[in-house]
Design a protein around this motif. Structure first.
Motif, short mmCIF file in Angstrom:
data_model
loop_
_atom_site.label_atom_id
_atom_site.label_comp_id
_atom_site.label_asym_id
_atom_site.label_seq_id
_atom_site.Cartn_x
_atom_site.Cartn_y
_atom_site.Cartn_z
N ILE A 162 0.83 -1.21 0.00
CA ILE A 162 0.00 0.00 0.00
C ILE A 162 0.87 1.26 0.00
O ILE A 162 0.56 2.25 -0.66
CB ILE A 162 -0.92 0.02 1.25
CG1 ILE A 162 -1.92 -1.11 1.20
CG2 ILE A 162 -1.64 1.34 1.37
CD1 ILE A 162 -2.80 -1.21 2.44
N ARG A 323 -4.69 3.43 5.63
CA ARG A 323 -3.71 2.98 4.63
C ARG A 323 -2.27 3.32 5.02
O ARG A 323 -1.51 3.82 4.20
CB ARG A 323 -4.00 3.61 3.25
CG ARG A 323 -5.42 3.49 2.77
CD ARG A 323 -5.71 2.12 2.18
NE ARG A 323 -6.97 2.11 1.49
CZ ARG A 323 -8.16 1.82 2.05
NH1 ARG A 323 -8.24 1.49 3.33
NH2 ARG A 323 -9.27 1.83 1.33
N ILE A 385 -8.23 -1.32 14.36
CA ILE A 385 -9.19 -2.20 13.68
C ILE A 385 -8.94 -3.63 14.19
O ILE A 385 -7.80 -4.09 14.21
CB ILE A 385 -9.01 -2.15 12.15
CG1 ILE A 385 -9.23 -0.73 11.65
CG2 ILE A 385 -9.98 -3.11 11.45
CD1 ILE A 385 -8.93 -0.54 10.18
S1 SF4 Z 1 -5.61 -1.73 8.79
FE1 SF4 Z 1 -4.61 -0.39 10.26
S2 SF4 Z 1 -2.44 -1.02 10.15
FE2 SF4 Z 1 -3.42 -1.85 8.31
S3 SF4 Z 1 -3.09 -0.30 6.72
FE3 SF4 Z 1 -5.08 0.14 7.67
S4 SF4 Z 1 -4.65 1.62 9.28
FE4 SF4 Z 1 -2.69 0.70 8.72
#
Ligand code: SF4
Length: 486
Positions: A162, A323, A385
């Motif tokens: 990403i 991201r 998350i």
């Molecule tokens: S889920 Fe959390 S750790 Fe993974 S890219 Fe998205 S913000 Fe970053």
């Protein structure tokens, strides 16, 4: 150069089982293994250092989670507020329900501006909607200006990460690529490689009729687009051309400008271990008299499956993602199989959640299983998350969807095994008898403390990719009794 696992951008179906095949290719490639290992480890270590220097990091994560929850619970309100404020400052707002609609909007804006060439800042949404192919089909040439994206555009691949799209390549790979496509002199010196890309891109910035970016955040209170970067190419792309288009996933909203400080302190640290990225741009409307910048600013607010995700009160947490790429760098599975194995734009733990949401679980039902559920992704996520929980939920949904007879058979036998296990666990005598029988049985297949292959389906699936430790010669109960005697 080595053929990397192919990724067909813009494809909206992932063949079931493809991830296994792609993963096998990466695992067999020592060069790729080293590229992923060293890059993810470096970013992960930098993150650890950066967060150790920030007091109250946990409180910031909690605040970020609360802010994202607030936005998702009132997304209609914040979207309307953002649109109203952006228009008041002279911006044009476009709504795109699908990838095709988003591509059509950008194409029409490009045609209206008479732009035959576009300079692009890194935007995952543009990868998601297959924008480059759509533009090329309309005779408009897109040029990626982020160094990593520039490299993967030359190599004809999609992003492997990403945040670091060319993570899978070493400088030697990049040198060969530049020799082939730009006819530059071979060099392994990173500064010289960067200078080559810079020379090519300068000319594109000067010629392009339109600049395209994504947005890291969109501030509802002010109608501001926030972009973070390290290379300065986003500033060029959004200010040099006469027209700027920002592709913004509707989950990028944050309520107030003051909330930006929370996210900026988390984003750089979690992704690359930086306190802040080198450039942070806040763009509110097109240029005003006496200012630099584009004459026109268009913001395309992209749904493409996000509203449907919002409808699931648990799964909507996926939309909190900012991201940063932190979960990819930490994930033991991503570190081994890399980004392209996931088969689409988003990879790693968050990719295993987002892709089934945006493409439909039936197109990506392998992905939630590409995890060891070690939960390190949850621990590093700056917006907290609960990735492992959501993966489990998707696994359960995926199993419910199984239709192929063999897989249905596997599901039934798995259920039967689980029921048998639960029955035995409730009856000590049955558990004890079962473990004795298993220890007897394993004499035929265990070697040096390991079972390397189980023939019986579906247990054979377990030993396809790993060895199983053999049962200990004595059970805990037996040892406990012996210790009591001693
Ligand atoms: S889920 Fe959390 S750790 Fe993974 S890219 Fe998205 S913000 Fe970053």
């Amino acid at each position: 150069m080595r053929p990397a696992p192919s990724l067909e951008m813009g494809k909206t179906r992932i063949q079931s089982g493809q991830i296994h095949e792609r993963a096998r290719q990466v695992l067999a490639d020592a060069h790729l293994q080293e590229a992923y290992r060293s890059s993810t480890l470096r970013l992960y270590t930098h993150r650890l250092q950066a967060i150790s220097e920030l007091p109250g990091f946990e409180r910031l994560r909690e605040r970020a989670y609360a802010l994202k929850r607030e936005v998702m619970e009132h997304l209609d309100y914040y979207l309307a507020q953002f649109a109203e404020n952006a228009e008041r400052r002279g911006g044009h707002i476009h709504w795109a329900a699908t990838a095709a609609e988003a591509c059509a909007v950008v194409r029409e804006i490009a045609e209206g501006a008479g732009a035959r060439e576009i300079v692009k800042a890194k935007t995952m949404v543009s990868e998601e909607i297959g924008l480059n192919r759509a533009l090329e089909a309309a005779g408009v040439r897109p040029f990626e200006t982020d160094l990593g994206e520039f490299i993967v555009q030359l190599s004809g691949e999609g992003p492997a990460h990403i945040v670091a799209p060319a993570m899978h390549m070493t400088r030697h790979d990049v040198s060969k690529l530049f020799v082939t496509h730009i006819h530059s002199e071979p060099t392994d010196v990173p500064e010289e490689l960067t200078a080559i890309a810079r020379r090519v891109l300068r000319e594109k910035f000067a010629r392009a009729g339109l600049g395209l970016s994504g947005a890291n955040f969109a501030v509802a209170e002010t109608g501001t687009i926030v972009l973070v970067e390290n290379e300065g190419n986003i500033r060029f792309s959004t200010t040099a051309p006469r027209v700027h288009v920002a592709l913004v996933g509707i989950e990028k909203l944050i309520p107030r400008l003051a909330d930006l400080a929370v996210f900026l302190r988390l984003l750089g640290r979690s992704g690359t271990g930086q306190k802040l990225t080198v450039y942070t741009s806040l763009l509110t409307g097109p240029r005003r008299p006496g200012e630099d910048g584009p004459e026109e600013l268009h913001v395309v607010l992209v749904d493409n499956g996000r509203v449907a995700t919002l409808a699931d009160s648990k799964m909507r947490e996926v939309l909190y993602c900012i991201r940063c790429g932190g979960c990819l760098n930490a994930c033991p599975v991503y570190r081994k199989i890399g980004g392209h194995a996931y088969g689409w734009v988003y990879s790693g733990p968050i990719g295993a959640l987002i892709t089934p949401q945006l493409l439909g679980l039936e197109s990506a039902r392998e992905l939630p299983f590409a995890s060891s559920l070690c939960a390190v992704c949850r621990d590093v996520c700056p917006v907290k998350i609960n990735i492992p929980d959501l993966l489990l939920q998707l696994r359960s949904q995926a199993q419910e969807q199984v239709r192929a007879p063999r897989e249905k058979g596997a599901l039934v036998s798995e259920r039967t095994l689980m029921r048998l296990w639960a029955w035995a666990m409730k009856r000590p005598w049955a558990y004890s008898l079962g473990s004795r029988l298993a220890r007897l049985g394993q004499r035929l297949i265990a070697r040096e403390g390991w079972i390397r292959r189980l023939a019986l389906y579906p247990l054979s699936g377990w030993t396809e990719g790993r060895d199983l430790p053999a049962l200990a010669p004595k059970t805990f109960r037996e040892r406990w009794k012996e210790m009591g005697k001693q």
